[in-house]
Design an enzyme around this catalytic site. Structure first.
Site, PDB file in Angstrom:
ATOM      1  CE  LYS A   1      -6.550  -0.563   4.356  1.00 34.15           C
ATOM      2  NZ  LYS A   1      -6.733  -1.146   5.700  1.00 34.15           N
TER       3      LYS A   1
ATOM      4  CG  HIS B   1      -4.072  -1.699   0.725  1.00 35.93           C
ATOM      5  ND1 HIS B   1      -4.537  -0.465   1.128  1.00 35.93           N
ATOM      6  CD2 HIS B   1      -3.320  -2.168   1.756  1.00 35.93           C
ATOM      7  CE1 HIS B   1      -4.080  -0.190   2.339  1.00 35.93           C
ATOM      8  NE2 HIS B   1      -3.342  -1.202   2.738  1.00 35.93           N
TER       9      HIS B   1
ATOM     10  CB  SER C   1      -0.936   0.005   1.214  1.00 36.57           C
ATOM     11  OG  SER C   1      -0.196   0.024   2.421  1.00 36.57           O
TER      12      SER C   1
END
Length: 409
Positions: free
Chosen positions: A248, A217, A189
């Site tokens: 996320k 991610h 990330s």
């Protein structure tokens, strides 16, 4: 010992190094993300745009998610009432795990309170299940993976980032009969680069190793149904254990693993980080399940396409200014600064002068000398907001007391 003095000294070191972390008090308002309100320390308020969040697709505000959460709240109340073993398993948890398993094409899934806990609990438990296990870990793996591997008491090897040849050398030096696991990520990330999933799976098959992939991610963001980079690259079935987050791109909260039914059953039965933790509130599980189901659809693909377009535009515009963009083709847009004090100053000026919130990323999240601003465009950032970022970065990079040479030194 003077404990207060020791604490003061530890905090002072962070201030001196320019990496003391300051929380920005923001209020997200339903239906207006990425716009938010910054509550300043003096009590005043300022309208801002959030450019560093991990709600990559804006699903934390999506009507489908909110409706599912309202329904679950009205039906069940607030909390789950216990651990998964003791009264804390509901139809919402089962539905969520079924959605996750289907997403990744696995037999089963197991939900944890966060992806950090899922990584830590699973990786620290695996040596109990496979005595003599050697874990081979990419050097840039997330702190949760490192912690789980460190705590498990088994053998570990660290290979250079994305260096399959180095990994092969490490494996060759170990007992061929020893059980092995290769742990890596799909997207790292801080730089936004991709892990070589196919090559690592090829090597794992060659030496008889298990594979453990962190897609934190990438889930929701890549692949025709949003299962991640392994789905995009046609490698998902080759990965033994997939770890990811619900907090996320899915916009809610929690983490999970997806694997074979046998593997999930073993982790469920042996991992203290799962056994002794209160389960997710049903309302959270309901929202996460709804988000996953939505992002599997064509409507979800529209969000992914829009997000990738905005990321490409922002990279192109910032690169056109001559800024040191780190670009590996993912949705993450890091701008290299290289100095913690300068990085914090840039972040502060963007917030104060332009209403643009992007948090400075300093050591230990990234190595010293690689400090950066990490922008995360979303489908709900519009063209005017992108233009505002470009103009602000251009003005600050050229005209503030920090000249470009200093920033990139």
């Amino acid at each position: 010992m003077d404990y207060d003095k020791a604490l003061d000294s530890a905090i002072q070191r962070l201030h001196e190094e320019g990496r003391y972390r300051t929380f920005i008090d923001i209020e997200r308002r339903k239906g207006h993300f990425p716009n938010a309100v910054w509550r300043k320390p003096d009590g005043t308020e300022k309208n801002i745009a959030v450019w560093c969040g991990n709600d990559y697709l804006g699903m934390g505000q999506h009507p489908v998610v909110l409706a599912a959460m309202h329904e679950a709240l009205d039906a069940t109340g607030a909390g789950s009432g216990g651990t998964r073993n003791i009264s804390g398993t509901t139809l919402y948890h089962k539905r969520l795990e079924a959605e996750i398993a289907d997403l990744h094409g696995k037999e089963a899934a197991l939900v944890f309170s966060s992806a950090y806990v899922a990584n830590d609990a699973t990786l620290s438990t695996l040596p109990k299940l496979f005595p003599g296990l050697i874990i081979y870990s990419d050097e840039l793996n997330h702190a949760s993976m490192i912690e789980g591997i460190r705590r498990n008491g088994g053998a570990k090897r660290v290979f250079r980032h994305n260096d399959v040849a180095h990994l092969r050398e490490l494996i060759a030096a170990d007992d061929p009969a020893a059980p092995k696991l290769i742990a890596f990520e799909s997207i790292y990330s801080m730089d936004g680069d991709f892990g070589p999933i196919k090559e690592l799976c090829d090597l794992a098959e060659e030496v008889g190793a298990l594979t453990y992939l962190d897609e934190v991610h990438a889930v929701g963001m890549y692949g025709p149904r949003g299962a991640g980079v392994a789905e995009r690259d046609g490698q998902m079935a080759r990965v033994d254990i997939i770890n990811a987050t619900l907090g996320k791109a899915f916009g809610v909260f929690g983490g999970y693993i997806a694997a074979s039914a046998r593997m999930v059953d073993a982790i469920r039965s042996y991992a203290p980080g799962f056994i002794f933790t209160t389960s997710l509130p049903p309302v959270v599980a309901a929202g996460a399940a709804a988000s996953i189901a939505f992002l599997k659809t064509a409507e979800g693909q529209k969000l992914r396409d829009a997000q990738q377009l905005h990321a490409r535009i922002l990279k192109m515009r910032l690169r056109g200014l001559g800024l040191p963009i780190i670009d590996h083709g993912s949705h993450i847009v890091p701008v290299h600064v290289g100095n913690p004090i300068h990085c914090k100053m840039l972040s502060d000026m963007l917030l104060e002068q332009f209403g643009i919130y992007v948090q400075p990323i300093n050591f230990p999240t990234v190595p010293r000398g690689t400090e950066r601003l990490r922008f995360t465009p979303s489908p709900v950032h519009d063209s005017l907001q992108i233009e505002a970022v470009v103009k602000a970065m251009d003005q600050l990079w050229r005209h503030c007391a920090l000249n470009r040479a200093e920033l990139t030194a």
